[in-house]
Design a protein around this motif. Structure first.
Motif, PDB file in Angstrom:
ATOM      1  N   ARG A 135     -29.619  16.843   4.152  1.00  0.00           N
ATOM      2  CA  ARG A 135     -30.034  15.616   3.488  1.00  0.00           C
ATOM      3  C   ARG A 135     -30.500  15.725   1.833  1.00  0.00           C
ATOM      4  O   ARG A 135     -29.975  15.276   1.179  1.00  0.00           O
ATOM      5  CB  ARG A 135     -31.314  15.095   4.108  1.00  0.00           C
ATOM      6  CG  ARG A 135     -31.924  13.974   3.060  1.00  0.00           C
ATOM      7  CD  ARG A 135     -33.131  13.335   3.919  1.00  0.00           C
ATOM      8  NE  ARG A 135     -33.070  12.671   4.981  1.00  0.00           N
ATOM      9  CZ  ARG A 135     -33.631  11.952   6.212  1.00  0.00           C
ATOM     10  NH1 ARG A 135     -35.045  12.224   5.770  1.00  0.00           N
ATOM     11  NH2 ARG A 135     -33.408  11.623   7.028  1.00  0.00           N
ATOM     12  N   LEU A 136     -31.168  17.015   1.484  1.00  0.00           N
ATOM     13  CA  LEU A 136     -31.514  17.250   0.289  1.00  0.00           C
ATOM     14  C   LEU A 136     -31.439  18.721   0.291  1.00  0.00           C
ATOM     15  O   LEU A 136     -31.916  19.298   1.158  1.00  0.00           O
ATOM     16  CB  LEU A 136     -32.687  16.534  -0.014  1.00  0.00           C
ATOM     17  CG  LEU A 136     -33.241  16.810  -1.294  1.00  0.00           C
ATOM     18  CD1 LEU A 136     -32.678  15.638  -2.365  1.00  0.00           C
ATOM     19  CD2 LEU A 136     -34.699  16.233  -1.197  1.00  0.00           C
ATOM     20  N   ILE A 137     -31.068  19.294  -1.135  1.00  0.00           N
ATOM     21  CA  ILE A 137     -31.484  20.542  -1.322  1.00  0.00           C
ATOM     22  C   ILE A 137     -32.167  20.650  -2.814  1.00  0.00           C
ATOM     23  O   ILE A 137     -31.739  20.036  -3.750  1.00  0.00           O
ATOM     24  CB  ILE A 137     -30.363  21.568  -1.158  1.00  0.00           C
ATOM     25  CG1 ILE A 137     -30.678  22.881  -1.724  1.00  0.00           C
ATOM     26  CG2 ILE A 137     -29.326  21.214  -2.315  1.00  0.00           C
ATOM     27  CD1 ILE A 137     -29.471  23.812  -1.204  1.00  0.00           C
ATOM     28  N   GLU A 138     -33.112  21.414  -2.937  1.00  0.00           N
ATOM     29  CA  GLU A 138     -33.728  21.558  -4.409  1.00  0.00           C
ATOM     30  C   GLU A 138     -34.200  22.907  -4.698  1.00  0.00           C
ATOM     31  O   GLU A 138     -34.525  23.760  -3.675  1.00  0.00           O
ATOM     32  CB  GLU A 138     -35.252  20.656  -4.244  1.00  0.00           C
ATOM     33  CG  GLU A 138     -35.181  19.192  -4.114  1.00  0.00           C
ATOM     34  CD  GLU A 138     -34.530  18.488  -5.258  1.00  0.00           C
ATOM     35  OE1 GLU A 138     -34.500  19.023  -6.382  1.00  0.00           O
ATOM     36  OE2 GLU A 138     -34.050  17.170  -5.011  1.00  0.00           O
ATOM     37  N   LEU A 174     -32.003  23.735 -13.046  1.00  0.00           N
ATOM     38  CA  LEU A 174     -31.932  23.797 -11.811  1.00  0.00           C
ATOM     39  C   LEU A 174     -31.843  22.395 -10.995  1.00  0.00           C
ATOM     40  O   LEU A 174     -31.335  22.132 -10.089  1.00  0.00           O
ATOM     41  CB  LEU A 174     -33.326  24.545 -11.158  1.00  0.00           C
ATOM     42  CG  LEU A 174     -33.409  25.902 -11.531  1.00  0.00           C
ATOM     43  CD1 LEU A 174     -34.656  26.608 -11.336  1.00  0.00           C
ATOM     44  CD2 LEU A 174     -32.328  26.849 -10.824  1.00  0.00           C
ATOM     45  N   ASN A 175     -32.391  21.528 -11.787  1.00  0.00           N
ATOM     46  CA  ASN A 175     -32.420  20.113 -11.310  1.00  0.00           C
ATOM     47  C   ASN A 175     -30.836  19.644 -11.559  1.00  0.00           C
ATOM     48  O   ASN A 175     -30.528  19.077 -10.345  1.00  0.00           O
ATOM     49  CB  ASN A 175     -33.045  19.231 -12.373  1.00  0.00           C
ATOM     50  CG  ASN A 175     -34.583  19.354 -12.119  1.00  0.00           C
ATOM     51  OD1 ASN A 175     -35.050  20.052 -10.950  1.00  0.00           O
ATOM     52  ND2 ASN A 175     -35.355  18.931 -13.169  1.00  0.00           N
ATOM     53  N   ARG A 179     -28.682  18.338  -8.077  1.00  0.00           N
ATOM     54  CA  ARG A 179     -27.994  17.127  -8.087  1.00  0.00           C
ATOM     55  C   ARG A 179     -26.524  17.394  -7.979  1.00  0.00           C
ATOM     56  O   ARG A 179     -26.005  16.463  -6.925  1.00  0.00           O
ATOM     57  CB  ARG A 179     -28.009  16.361  -9.268  1.00  0.00           C
ATOM     58  CG  ARG A 179     -29.337  15.717  -9.705  1.00  0.00           C
ATOM     59  CD  ARG A 179     -29.420  14.712 -10.940  1.00  0.00           C
ATOM     60  NE  ARG A 179     -28.783  15.439 -12.066  1.00  0.00           N
ATOM     61  CZ  ARG A 179     -29.889  15.792 -13.022  1.00  0.00           C
ATOM     62  NH1 ARG A 179     -31.268  15.836 -12.637  1.00  0.00           N
ATOM     63  NH2 ARG A 179     -29.286  16.491 -14.246  1.00  0.00           N
ATOM     64  N   TYR A 180     -25.864  18.288  -8.415  1.00  0.00           N
ATOM     65  CA  TYR A 180     -24.456  18.731  -8.066  1.00  0.00           C
ATOM     66  C   TYR A 180     -24.468  18.762  -6.483  1.00  0.00           C
ATOM     67  O   TYR A 180     -23.392  18.330  -5.917  1.00  0.00           O
ATOM     68  CB  TYR A 180     -23.898  19.967  -8.796  1.00  0.00           C
ATOM     69  CG  TYR A 180     -22.679  20.162  -8.518  1.00  0.00           C
ATOM     70  CD1 TYR A 180     -21.463  19.835  -8.755  1.00  0.00           C
ATOM     71  CD2 TYR A 180     -22.312  21.396  -7.721  1.00  0.00           C
ATOM     72  CE1 TYR A 180     -20.217  20.052  -8.429  1.00  0.00           C
ATOM     73  CE2 TYR A 180     -21.321  22.038  -7.194  1.00  0.00           C
ATOM     74  CZ  TYR A 180     -19.765  21.268  -7.717  1.00  0.00           C
ATOM     75  OH  TYR A 180     -18.888  21.717  -7.071  1.00  0.00           O
ATOM     76  N   LEU A 181     -25.179  19.866  -6.098  1.00  0.00           N
ATOM     77  CA  LEU A 181     -25.003  20.114  -4.562  1.00  0.00           C
ATOM     78  C   LEU A 181     -25.290  18.836  -3.584  1.00  0.00           C
ATOM     79  O   LEU A 181     -24.406  18.651  -2.677  1.00  0.00           O
ATOM     80  CB  LEU A 181     -25.998  21.273  -4.216  1.00  0.00           C
ATOM     81  CG  LEU A 181     -25.548  22.578  -4.939  1.00  0.00           C
ATOM     82  CD1 LEU A 181     -26.860  23.715  -5.008  1.00  0.00           C
ATOM     83  CD2 LEU A 181     -24.126  23.282  -4.348  1.00  0.00           C
TER      84      LEU A 181
END
Length: 339
Positions: A135-138, A174-175, A179-181
């Motif tokens: 769903r999300l990676i940060e 890093l942001n 976003r890219y991933l």
């Protein structure tokens, strides 16, 4: 293939033994069955069933008790298990609805719910990493050489780890990597994401721009997740109540402690769909002698994640347990998908 008379006598013995935990004799059966059979005829039928491996006689003068083979025939013939009472359905729905948010809380609540409803041991295995979707990676900068990676799946599992890096990367960069991933891999299975990342590495990271190069390096480290599964167990005290053999109790407790063996048996419920029943020694080692596992898969949408189950003696009340496990798995799936 078993004729109707043999089947009727066998199922009457199974159900009477489940209820009384006492060997069943021909006189008892002649009172239970409405087939107009004499005790002598029933004794002959019981002798045939014993010879075929469906019954055994604990003592010379005692009645018969079912074997694992008898329970298997009984379970497979019970395709039309009765529906759960509405009050039980309400308890399942209300308990899962009121569970704290997050998949871990839902799974923990489910194991406790199964134990309370069945008075047996409730078990739930967390999802396999390969079955979860991103769903999300940060990425969050901690220091010049350390980055905190957080990965959230669509089923609300949260993985996090500290990544060591050789150069300082600003948070804005890093942001951009995050976003890219997320744009490229969101909603894809984690094992597929890992495979694509590894293929990109093999192609040669020196050919890519700085953003992609760091995205590949960081995601490779973030996705290097342990395949170890969490196991939620409730109602262990029922093992001591349902089994009198100390060695058997010890073996079962050891199996629960090892976890991996039980998780493997729970995973058997992932394919095919529906309720899976493992009886006695059919599919396991000595630690499973005398007990059964009734399990069913839970899912996120159409994606099977893991399985829930109930462990009890082979003489457990399958008519009650199977519908409880089936309905709870379906309601858990709904709760996960709705999060």
């Amino acid at each position: 293939v078993m004729d109707e008379r043999l089947r009727s006598v066998l199922f009457a013995i199974v159900e009477n033994y489940i209820e009384t935990v006492e060997p069943v004799g021909s006189r008892t059966l002649s009172k239970i069955l409405q087939l107009g059979l004499s005790p002598a005829t029933i004794r002959n039928v019981m002798a045939d069933l014993t010879e075929q491996g469906f019954l055994e006689q604990p003592h010379t003068s005692a009645g018969r008790v079912p074997t694992n083979r008898a329970y298997r025939v009984y379970v497979e013939a019970g395709g039309g298990w009765s529906e759960l009472p509405e009050e039980v359905r309400q308890v399942v729905r209300r308990t899962l609805d009121e569970s704290a948010s997050g998949l871990v809380n839902l799974l923990s609540t489910t194991s406790r719910l199964l134990a309370e409803l069945t008075q047996l041991t409730g078990v739930v295995a967390s999802p396999r990493v390969s079955q979860t979707r991103l769903r999300l990676i940060e990425f969050l900068r901690i220091s010049d050489t350390r980055i905190y990676a957080v990965l959230i799946t669509q089923s609300n599992m949260v993985y996090h780890k500290i990544i060591e890096v050789s150069e300082a990367l600003p948070q804005d960069f890093l942001n951009s990597v995050s976003r890219y991933l997320n744009e490229r891999f969101a909603r894809k299975p984690l094992d597929e994401v890992r495979q694509q990342v590894m293929e990109t590495l093999v192609e040669g990271k020196e050919t890519y721009d700085q953003l992609l190069a760091h995205a590949v390096r960081l995601s490779k480290k973030a996705l290097d997740l342990s395949d170890e599964r969490e196991l939620f167990v409730e109602g262990i005290s029922s093992i001591a109540r349902d089994f009198v053999d100390v060695r058997r109790i010890s073996a079962l407790l050891e199996m629960l402690e090892r976890k991996s063996e039980l998780v493997a048996h729970l995973d058997a419920a992932l394919q095919p769909a529906g309720v899976h029943v493992s009886i006695g020694m059919e599919e396991a080692g000595r630690s499973w002698e005398g007990c059964s596992l009734v399990s069913a898969a839970y899912s996120y949408g159409d994606n099977a994640l893991g399985a829930i189950g109930v462990i009890g003696p082979t003489r457990m009340n399958y008519r009650q347990i199977i519908p409880i496990v089936d309905y709870t798995a379906r309601m858990l799936s709904q709760a996960i998908t709705a999060q």
